[in-house]
Structures are given as C-alpha cells and as structure tokens.
Scaffold this motif. Sequence first.
Motif, PDB file in Angstrom:
ATOM      1  N   ARG A  16       0.838  -1.186   0.000  1.00 51.17           N
ATOM      2  CA  ARG A  16       0.000   0.000   0.000  1.00 51.17           C
ATOM      3  C   ARG A  16       0.883   1.249   0.000  1.00 51.17           C
ATOM      4  N   HIS A  17       0.511   2.224  -0.816  1.00 45.08           N
ATOM      5  CA  HIS A  17       1.242   3.487  -0.847  1.00 45.08           C
ATOM      6  C   HIS A  17       0.920   4.300   0.406  1.00 45.08           C
ATOM      7  N   PRO A  18       1.869   5.076   0.903  1.00 45.39           N
ATOM      8  CA  PRO A  18       1.651   5.817   2.147  1.00 45.39           C
ATOM      9  C   PRO A  18       0.792   7.072   1.987  1.00 45.39           C
ATOM     10  N   THR A  19       0.605   7.540   0.756  1.00 42.85           N
ATOM     11  CA  THR A  19      -0.094   8.799   0.523  1.00 42.85           C
ATOM     12  C   THR A  19      -1.484   8.556  -0.056  1.00 42.85           C
ATOM     13  N   VAL A  20      -2.460   9.294   0.447  1.00 43.33           N
ATOM     14  CA  VAL A  20      -3.825   9.250  -0.086  1.00 43.33           C
ATOM     15  C   VAL A  20      -4.038  10.520  -0.895  1.00 43.33           C
ATOM     16  N   VAL A  21      -4.553  10.380  -2.121  1.00 39.64           N
ATOM     17  CA  VAL A  21      -4.773  11.532  -2.998  1.00 39.64           C
ATOM     18  C   VAL A  21      -6.201  11.538  -3.525  1.00 39.64           C
ATOM     19  N   GLU A  22      -6.593  12.642  -4.114  1.00 40.38           N
ATOM     20  CA  GLU A  22      -7.892  12.748  -4.766  1.00 40.38           C
ATOM     21  C   GLU A  22      -7.765  12.282  -6.208  1.00 40.38           C
ATOM     22  N   CYS A  23      -8.895  11.813  -6.759  1.00 38.85           N
ATOM     23  CA  CYS A  23      -8.926  11.367  -8.148  1.00 38.85           C
ATOM     24  C   CYS A  23     -10.159  11.977  -8.815  1.00 38.85           C
ATOM     25  N   GLY A  24      -9.913  12.752  -9.855  1.00 41.66           N
ATOM     26  CA  GLY A  24     -11.008  13.324 -10.619  1.00 41.66           C
ATOM     27  C   GLY A  24     -11.313  12.446 -11.821  1.00 41.66           C
ATOM     28  N   TRP A  25     -12.546  12.503 -12.304  1.00 40.10           N
ATOM     29  CA  TRP A  25     -12.901  11.746 -13.498  1.00 40.10           C
ATOM     30  C   TRP A  25     -13.694  12.626 -14.438  1.00 40.10           C
ATOM     31  N   GLN A  26     -13.608  12.299 -15.712  1.00 42.05           N
ATOM     32  CA  GLN A  26     -14.408  12.998 -16.718  1.00 42.05           C
ATOM     33  C   GLN A  26     -14.483  12.147 -17.972  1.00 42.05           C
ATOM     34  N   LEU A  27     -15.491  12.415 -18.785  1.00 44.71           N
ATOM     35  CA  LEU A  27     -15.615  11.767 -20.082  1.00 44.71           C
ATOM     36  C   LEU A  27     -14.954  12.648 -21.120  1.00 44.71           C
ATOM     37  N   VAL A  28     -14.153  12.023 -21.968  1.00 44.30           N
ATOM     38  CA  VAL A  28     -13.449  12.724 -23.030  1.00 44.30           C
ATOM     39  C   VAL A  28     -14.002  12.230 -24.353  1.00 44.30           C
ATOM     40  N   ALA A  29     -14.523  13.134 -25.173  1.00 48.72           N
ATOM     41  CA  ALA A  29     -15.038  12.765 -26.487  1.00 48.72           C
ATOM     42  C   ALA A  29     -13.873  12.485 -27.424  1.00 48.72           C
ATOM     43  N   ASP A  30     -13.965  11.369 -28.133  1.00 49.24           N
ATOM     44  CA  ASP A  30     -12.930  10.985 -29.097  1.00 49.24           C
ATOM     45  C   ASP A  30     -13.642  10.471 -30.341  1.00 49.24           C
ATOM     46  N   GLY A  31     -14.057  11.372 -31.185  1.00 49.75           N
ATOM     47  CA  GLY A  31     -14.836  10.976 -32.362  1.00 49.75           C
ATOM     48  C   GLY A  31     -16.184  10.441 -31.932  1.00 49.75           C
ATOM     49  N   ASP A  32     -16.486   9.198 -32.352  1.00 50.59           N
ATOM     50  CA  ASP A  32     -17.771   8.571 -32.032  1.00 50.59           C
ATOM     51  C   ASP A  32     -17.762   7.846 -30.690  1.00 50.59           C
ATOM     52  N   GLU A  33     -16.600   7.757 -30.050  1.00 50.83           N
ATOM     53  CA  GLU A  33     -16.551   7.071 -28.766  1.00 50.83           C
ATOM     54  C   GLU A  33     -16.136   8.035 -27.663  1.00 50.83           C
ATOM     55  N   SER A  34     -16.322   7.576 -26.435  1.00 53.71           N
ATOM     56  CA  SER A  34     -15.904   8.356 -25.278  1.00 53.71           C
ATOM     57  C   SER A  34     -14.851   7.576 -24.521  1.00 53.71           C
ATOM     58  N   LEU A  35     -13.997   8.296 -23.842  1.00 53.34           N
ATOM     59  CA  LEU A  35     -12.995   7.698 -22.969  1.00 53.34           C
ATOM     60  C   LEU A  35     -13.263   8.178 -21.555  1.00 53.34           C
ATOM     61  N   LEU A  36     -13.133   7.287 -20.584  1.00 55.33           N
ATOM     62  CA  LEU A  36     -13.197   7.690 -19.191  1.00 55.33           C
ATOM     63  C   LEU A  36     -11.790   8.079 -18.776  1.00 55.33           C
ATOM     64  N   GLN A  37     -11.633   9.295 -18.299  1.00 55.80           N
ATOM     65  CA  GLN A  37     -10.321   9.771 -17.857  1.00 55.80           C
ATOM     66  C   GLN A  37     -10.306   9.880 -16.345  1.00 55.80           C
ATOM     67  N   LEU A  38      -9.297   9.282 -15.723  1.00 57.45           N
ATOM     68  CA  LEU A  38      -9.072   9.385 -14.291  1.00 57.45           C
ATOM     69  C   LEU A  38      -7.777  10.147 -14.078  1.00 57.45           C
ATOM     70  N   SER A  39      -7.826  11.188 -13.262  1.00 55.51           N
ATOM     71  CA  SER A  39      -6.654  12.015 -12.996  1.00 55.51           C
ATOM     72  C   SER A  39      -6.420  12.094 -11.501  1.00 55.51           C
ATOM     73  N   THR A  40      -5.214  11.730 -11.067  1.00 54.58           N
ATOM     74  CA  THR A  40      -4.879  11.862  -9.658  1.00 54.58           C
ATOM     75  C   THR A  40      -4.198  13.198  -9.435  1.00 54.58           C
ATOM     76  N   TYR A  41      -4.414  13.731  -8.244  1.00 49.06           N
ATOM     77  CA  TYR A  41      -3.863  15.030  -7.864  1.00 49.06           C
ATOM     78  C   TYR A  41      -2.883  14.840  -6.732  1.00 49.06           C
ATOM     79  N   GLY A  42      -1.872  15.672  -6.675  1.00 45.48           N
ATOM     80  CA  GLY A  42      -0.854  15.587  -5.634  1.00 45.48           C
ATOM     81  C   GLY A  42      -1.456  15.671  -4.248  1.00 45.48           C
ATOM     82  N   SER A  43      -0.745  15.142  -3.277  1.00 48.50           N
ATOM     83  CA  SER A  43      -1.224  15.138  -1.898  1.00 48.50           C
ATOM     84  C   SER A  43      -1.303  16.563  -1.345  1.00 48.50           C
ATOM     85  N   ASP A  44      -2.002  16.694  -0.243  1.00 46.34           N
ATOM     86  CA  ASP A  44      -2.136  17.995   0.416  1.00 46.34           C
ATOM     87  C   ASP A  44      -0.792  18.519   0.912  1.00 46.34           C
ATOM     88  N   GLN A  45       0.169  17.616   1.107  1.00 47.55           N
ATOM     89  CA  GLN A  45       1.482  18.016   1.608  1.00 47.55           C
ATOM     90  C   GLN A  45       2.405  18.516   0.493  1.00 47.55           C
TER      91      GLN A  45
END
Length: 78
Positions: A16-45
């Motif tokens: 297990r990693h020692p740091t807990v971070v937030e993860c944002g998600w969004q749908l990205v349009a790519d022509g006729d399909e969509s991609l689910l994008q997950l983005s992690t953000y740096g820790s509060d520290q």
Amino acid sequence: MAVVGEFFADTANARRHPTVVECGWQLVADGDESLLQLSTYGSDQRASGKKVSQTLQFDREALVALIQIARQSFPGLE
C-alpha cells in the motif's frame, strides 16, 4: 499519461502506498466514442498547489476488462 490498451496480472511485490490523494474523473469525447479519464492530484502536503499528477484514459473495451478484474478481486462486488 496514456490510454490503457490492455491489462495483465503483475507478479511484482507491491505494498500500500503511504499517501492518499484525490482522483477526478471525466468523459473525453474521441470521435464517435468516449474515454473515461481518471486524474490523480498531488497530496495535500505537496509544496506546489493542487495539480494533476497522472492521468489514465480507458475506452469501453478496457473498462469492461477492468470491471471483470475488479469483480474477480473483490467477490460480491456488483
């Protein structure tokens, strides 16, 4: 930062990693399909302000595979 193409079972030792971070998600349009994008953000520290650390994108096929992996890994998961 990449689009996930396939999964494989990794046999390397992991802990297990020692740091807990937030993860944002969004749908990205790519022509006729969509991609689910997950983005992690740096820790509060983190010295700098809140910013994206890593981003992964999943198409429908990759998400189906990930859901199957999650169900195998966590029995009873719906």
